[in-house]
Design a protein around this motif. Sequence first.
Motif, PDB file in Angstrom:
ATOM      1  N   PRO A  70       0.940  -1.325  -0.105  1.00 34.43           N
ATOM      2  CA  PRO A  70      -0.033   0.021   0.214  1.00 34.43           C
ATOM      3  C   PRO A  70       0.937   1.307   0.014  1.00 34.43           C
ATOM      4  O   PRO A  70       1.834   1.390   0.489  1.00 34.43           O
ATOM      5  N   PRO A  71       0.284   2.263  -0.375  1.00 30.85           N
ATOM      6  CA  PRO A  71       1.448   3.611  -0.398  1.00 30.85           C
ATOM      7  C   PRO A  71       1.288   3.893   1.089  1.00 30.85           C
ATOM      8  O   PRO A  71       0.365   3.711   1.672  1.00 30.85           O
ATOM      9  N   PRO A  72       2.583   4.494   1.341  1.00 38.03           N
ATOM     10  CA  PRO A  72       2.709   5.010   2.612  1.00 38.03           C
ATOM     11  C   PRO A  72       1.843   6.144   3.114  1.00 38.03           C
ATOM     12  O   PRO A  72       1.656   7.012   2.092  1.00 38.03           O
ATOM     13  N   PRO A  73       1.554   6.170   4.268  1.00 40.50           N
ATOM     14  CA  PRO A  73       0.862   7.430   4.792  1.00 40.50           C
ATOM     15  C   PRO A  73       1.553   8.537   4.614  1.00 40.50           C
ATOM     16  O   PRO A  73       3.037   8.445   4.940  1.00 40.50           O
ATOM     17  N   PRO A  74       1.219   9.763   4.618  1.00 39.56           N
ATOM     18  CA  PRO A  74       1.911  11.039   4.776  1.00 39.56           C
ATOM     19  C   PRO A  74       2.400  11.259   6.208  1.00 39.56           C
ATOM     20  O   PRO A  74       2.059  10.682   7.170  1.00 39.56           O
ATOM     21  N   ILE A  81      10.658  12.423  13.694  1.00 39.09           N
ATOM     22  CA  ILE A  81      11.429  11.452  13.014  1.00 39.09           C
ATOM     23  C   ILE A  81      12.961  11.153  13.422  1.00 39.09           C
ATOM     24  O   ILE A  81      13.411  12.300  13.883  1.00 39.09           O
ATOM     25  N   VAL A  82      13.463  10.182  13.308  1.00 43.60           N
ATOM     26  CA  VAL A  82      14.929   9.764  13.977  1.00 43.60           C
ATOM     27  C   VAL A  82      15.312   9.145  12.906  1.00 43.60           C
ATOM     28  O   VAL A  82      14.856   8.148  12.174  1.00 43.60           O
ATOM     29  N   ILE A 111       6.411   2.911   9.658  1.00 36.87           N
ATOM     30  CA  ILE A 111       6.437   3.554   8.420  1.00 36.87           C
ATOM     31  C   ILE A 111       7.898   4.232   8.523  1.00 36.87           C
ATOM     32  O   ILE A 111       8.476   4.885   9.349  1.00 36.87           O
ATOM     33  N   LEU A 112       8.620   3.892   7.417  1.00 32.95           N
ATOM     34  CA  LEU A 112      10.017   4.493   7.170  1.00 32.95           C
ATOM     35  C   LEU A 112       9.519   5.626   6.228  1.00 32.95           C
ATOM     36  O   LEU A 112       8.927   5.531   5.199  1.00 32.95           O
ATOM     37  N   CYS A 113      10.721   6.675   6.466  1.00 34.00           N
ATOM     38  CA  CYS A 113      10.391   7.840   5.451  1.00 34.00           C
ATOM     39  C   CYS A 113      11.833   8.273   5.135  1.00 34.00           C
ATOM     40  O   CYS A 113      12.840   8.121   5.907  1.00 34.00           O
ATOM     41  N   LEU A 120       8.210   6.214   2.586  1.00 31.53           N
ATOM     42  CA  LEU A 120       8.799   4.981   1.657  1.00 31.53           C
ATOM     43  C   LEU A 120       7.805   3.765   1.639  1.00 31.53           C
ATOM     44  O   LEU A 120       7.318   3.600   0.718  1.00 31.53           O
ATOM     45  N   ALA A 121       7.622   3.254   2.754  1.00 35.25           N
ATOM     46  CA  ALA A 121       6.806   2.220   3.005  1.00 35.25           C
ATOM     47  C   ALA A 121       6.725   1.783   4.531  1.00 35.25           C
ATOM     48  O   ALA A 121       7.294   2.384   5.130  1.00 35.25           O
TER      49      ALA A 121
END
Length: 141
Positions: A70-74, A81-82, A111-113, A120-121
């Motif tokens: 699925p697309p990652p949430p915003p 974030i760390v 969630i990774l960003c 990202l995902a």
Amino acid sequence: YPAIIRDGDDSSEWSDSSDEDVEALDMDNMPRWLEDIKNGVDRDLDDDACHAEPPRTKNEIPAETRPPPPPPPPVAPDEAIVPIGDVVSVVGDVVVVQSLPNPPPLDEESILCLETRQGLAAIEEVFGPVAAPLYAFRAPS
């Protein structure tokens, strides 16, 4: 050039064997591929082990039948974030991230960003040592 010529009288030479010393082949225990060679059978290359499908586990889902991730949430601007780690492997659409030393623990579906807050995902698998886990996710195409 120096050469050594043996005349066959040396005791270390192979001795001649008679036909009585040769064992007959047991066709019941002969592998199929060896029997085919003996009988002159030309085997189809598709039946060769190097052309076979890889072994699969009972409940394994082939990659081509899995639904896309699925697309990652915003990621909201006020969410913390760390840094988690670095990408160490990309195989197909699967990305593996090696965590930094002493990271906060993450679980599957975290969630990774990127630093830019672009999602990202979600993590699909956590593996490796507890002190420095690896995280796997499928990158959206």
